[in-house]
Design a protein around this motif. Structure first.
Motif, mmCIF file in Angstrom:
data_model
loop_
_atom_site.group_PDB
_atom_site.id
_atom_site.type_symbol
_atom_site.label_atom_id
_atom_site.label_comp_id
_atom_site.label_asym_id
_atom_site.label_seq_id
_atom_site.Cartn_x
_atom_site.Cartn_y
_atom_site.Cartn_z
ATOM 1 N N ASP A 1 -8.825 3.781 -42.796
ATOM 2 C CA ASP A 1 -9.819 3.886 -41.731
ATOM 3 C C ASP A 1 -9.569 2.766 -40.729
ATOM 4 O OD1 ASP A 1 -11.992 4.462 -40.157
ATOM 5 O OD2 ASP A 1 -13.439 3.532 -41.518
ATOM 6 N N LEU A 2 -9.191 3.128 -39.516
ATOM 7 C CA LEU A 2 -8.858 2.125 -38.498
ATOM 8 C C LEU A 2 -10.048 1.741 -37.619
ATOM 9 C CD1 LEU A 2 -5.413 3.549 -37.310
ATOM 10 C CD2 LEU A 2 -5.882 1.944 -39.159
ATOM 11 N N ILE A 3 -11.127 2.479 -37.717
ATOM 12 C CA ILE A 3 -12.267 2.274 -36.832
ATOM 13 C C ILE A 3 -12.804 0.842 -36.849
ATOM 14 C CG2 ILE A 3 -14.664 2.951 -36.386
ATOM 15 C CD1 ILE A 3 -13.815 5.832 -37.013
ATOM 16 N N PRO A 4 -12.927 0.177 -38.011
ATOM 17 C CA PRO A 4 -13.438 -1.203 -37.978
ATOM 18 C C PRO A 4 -12.569 -2.159 -37.167
ATOM 19 C CG PRO A 4 -13.477 -0.340 -40.212
ATOM 20 C CD PRO A 4 -12.734 0.650 -39.375
ATOM 21 N N TRP A 5 -11.306 -1.811 -36.948
ATOM 22 C CA TRP A 5 -10.385 -2.703 -36.257
ATOM 23 C C TRP A 5 -10.195 -2.339 -34.793
ATOM 24 C CZ3 TRP A 5 -10.271 -6.480 -39.406
ATOM 25 C CH2 TRP A 5 -10.329 -6.248 -40.772
ATOM 26 N N LEU A 6 -10.767 -1.240 -34.348
ATOM 27 C CA LEU A 6 -10.661 -0.845 -32.944
ATOM 28 C C LEU A 6 -11.711 -1.589 -32.133
ATOM 29 C CD1 LEU A 6 -10.053 2.947 -33.523
ATOM 30 C CD2 LEU A 6 -8.369 1.250 -32.820
ATOM 31 N N GLU A 7 -11.337 -1.998 -30.910
ATOM 32 C CA GLU A 7 -12.183 -2.901 -30.145
ATOM 33 C C GLU A 7 -13.236 -2.225 -29.284
ATOM 34 O OE1 GLU A 7 -9.696 -5.573 -28.020
ATOM 35 O OE2 GLU A 7 -8.793 -6.381 -29.835
ATOM 36 N N THR A 8 -12.942 -1.044 -28.751
ATOM 37 C CA THR A 8 -13.881 -0.405 -27.817
ATOM 38 C C THR A 8 -14.215 1.010 -28.273
ATOM 39 O OG1 THR A 8 -12.142 0.544 -26.417
ATOM 40 C CG2 THR A 8 -12.873 -1.711 -25.887
ATOM 41 N N ASN A 9 -15.278 1.547 -27.733
ATOM 42 C CA ASN A 9 -15.647 2.937 -28.012
ATOM 43 C C ASN A 9 -14.572 3.900 -27.524
ATOM 44 O OD1 ASN A 9 -18.045 2.245 -29.235
ATOM 45 N ND2 ASN A 9 -19.259 2.473 -27.372
ATOM 46 N N GLU A 10 -13.906 3.544 -26.427
ATOM 47 C CA GLU A 10 -12.834 4.392 -25.905
ATOM 48 C C GLU A 10 -11.669 4.449 -26.889
ATOM 49 O OE1 GLU A 10 -14.263 1.934 -24.014
ATOM 50 O OE2 GLU A 10 -15.455 3.245 -22.726
ATOM 51 N N ASP A 11 -11.351 3.306 -27.508
ATOM 52 C CA ASP A 11 -10.291 3.279 -28.522
ATOM 53 C C ASP A 11 -10.662 4.144 -29.724
ATOM 54 O OD1 ASP A 11 -8.854 1.501 -26.933
ATOM 55 O OD2 ASP A 11 -9.487 -0.267 -28.063
ATOM 56 N N ILE A 12 -11.906 4.054 -30.140
ATOM 57 C CA ILE A 12 -12.382 4.861 -31.269
ATOM 58 C C ILE A 12 -12.324 6.342 -30.919
ATOM 59 C CG2 ILE A 12 -14.401 5.434 -32.687
ATOM 60 C CD1 ILE A 12 -15.175 2.438 -32.453
ATOM 61 N N ASP A 13 -12.772 6.706 -29.720
ATOM 62 C CA ASP A 13 -12.735 8.104 -29.287
ATOM 63 C C ASP A 13 -11.301 8.638 -29.251
ATOM 64 O OD1 ASP A 13 -15.471 8.179 -29.037
ATOM 65 O OD2 ASP A 13 -15.461 7.887 -26.856
ATOM 66 N N GLU A 14 -10.372 7.827 -28.727
ATOM 67 C CA GLU A 14 -8.971 8.251 -28.673
ATOM 68 C C GLU A 14 -8.416 8.458 -30.080
ATOM 69 O OE1 GLU A 14 -4.625 6.883 -26.956
ATOM 70 O OE2 GLU A 14 -6.234 5.411 -27.043
ATOM 71 N N TYR A 15 -8.692 7.523 -30.970
ATOM 72 C CA TYR A 15 -8.228 7.609 -32.354
ATOM 73 C C TYR A 15 -8.756 8.875 -33.032
ATOM 74 C CZ TYR A 15 -8.166 6.493 -37.371
ATOM 75 O OH TYR A 15 -8.019 6.537 -38.727
ATOM 76 N N LEU A 16 -10.051 9.122 -32.922
ATOM 77 C CA LEU A 16 -10.647 10.310 -33.547
ATOM 78 C C LEU A 16 -10.123 11.592 -32.920
ATOM 79 C CD1 LEU A 16 -14.325 9.082 -34.004
ATOM 80 C CD2 LEU A 16 -12.537 9.267 -35.755
ATOM 81 N N ASN A 17 -9.920 11.589 -31.617
ATOM 82 C CA ASN A 17 -9.377 12.754 -30.928
ATOM 83 C C ASN A 17 -7.958 13.055 -31.413
ATOM 84 O OD1 ASN A 17 -9.380 14.871 -29.010
ATOM 85 N ND2 ASN A 17 -8.268 13.573 -27.573
ATOM 86 N N LEU A 18 -7.132 12.023 -31.552
ATOM 87 C CA LEU A 18 -5.769 12.228 -32.039
ATOM 88 C C LEU A 18 -5.764 12.763 -33.471
ATOM 89 C CD1 LEU A 18 -4.068 9.015 -30.614
ATOM 90 C CD2 LEU A 18 -3.678 11.375 -29.871
ATOM 91 N N LEU A 19 -6.663 12.265 -34.309
ATOM 92 C CA LEU A 19 -6.767 12.793 -35.680
ATOM 93 C C LEU A 19 -7.166 14.264 -35.667
ATOM 94 C CD1 LEU A 19 -8.521 9.924 -37.674
ATOM 95 C CD2 LEU A 19 -6.124 10.617 -37.783
ATOM 96 N N ASP A 20 -8.117 14.622 -34.802
ATOM 97 C CA ASP A 20 -8.535 16.026 -34.687
ATOM 98 C C ASP A 20 -7.377 16.914 -34.243
ATOM 99 O OD1 ASP A 20 -11.102 15.404 -35.462
ATOM 100 O OD2 ASP A 20 -11.922 15.392 -33.423
ATOM 101 N N ILE A 21 -6.647 16.466 -33.240
ATOM 102 C CA ILE A 21 -5.526 17.246 -32.728
ATOM 103 C C ILE A 21 -4.474 17.433 -33.818
ATOM 104 C CG2 ILE A 21 -3.575 17.221 -31.112
ATOM 105 C CD1 ILE A 21 -5.479 15.807 -29.107
ATOM 106 N N LEU A 22 -4.152 16.357 -34.519
ATOM 107 C CA LEU A 22 -3.150 16.443 -35.585
ATOM 108 C C LEU A 22 -3.597 17.406 -36.684
ATOM 109 C CD1 LEU A 22 -0.390 15.235 -36.311
ATOM 110 C CD2 LEU A 22 -1.604 13.534 -37.649
ATOM 111 N N THR A 23 -4.876 17.374 -37.009
ATOM 112 C CA THR A 23 -5.412 18.284 -38.018
ATOM 113 C C THR A 23 -5.287 19.742 -37.583
ATOM 114 O OG1 THR A 23 -6.975 16.602 -38.764
ATOM 115 C CG2 THR A 23 -7.474 18.882 -39.343
ATOM 116 N N LEU A 24 -5.565 20.004 -36.318
ATOM 117 C CA LEU A 24 -5.471 21.374 -35.797
ATOM 118 C C LEU A 24 -4.026 21.869 -35.729
ATOM 119 C CD1 LEU A 24 -8.120 21.196 -32.942
ATOM 120 C CD2 LEU A 24 -8.325 22.414 -35.119
ATOM 121 N N MET A 25 -3.080 20.951 -35.605
ATOM 122 C CA MET A 25 -1.676 21.332 -35.489
ATOM 123 C C MET A 25 -1.056 21.671 -36.842
ATOM 124 S SD MET A 25 -0.258 18.583 -32.801
ATOM 125 C CE MET A 25 0.498 19.356 -31.386
ATOM 126 N N ARG A 26 -1.689 21.306 -37.917
ATOM 127 C CA ARG A 26 -1.107 21.547 -39.252
ATOM 128 C C ARG A 26 -1.221 22.966 -39.664
ATOM 129 N NH1 ARG A 26 -1.895 16.313 -42.975
ATOM 130 N NH2 ARG A 26 -1.003 14.902 -41.517
#
Length: 65
Positions: free
Chosen positions: A40-65
């Protein structure tokens, strides 16, 4: 004649590379090696934008599988 092998980089590879870059920054902040998918990288991300990008990338990767 040289034998050149070109690697086709997929969109999935690009998403994973972005996640690896995010995990690399988080690893420096955490002081330990973090995996882009298994930790879980969320505790180490500095901004809400970083968290949103991280979660969005995880969602995209999940949909691509």
């Amino acid at each position: 004649m040289t034998n050149r092998v070109s690697r086709f980089v997929t969109d999935r590879d690009k998403i994973y590379l972005k996640l690896k870059r995010i995990a690399s920054g988080c690893s420096r902040a955490a002081g330990k090696d973090l995996h882009p998918l298994n930790d879980d990288l969320i505790p180490w991300l500095e901004t809400n934008e970083d968290i949103d990008e991280y979660l969005n990338l995880l969602d995209i990767l999940t949909l691509m599988r």
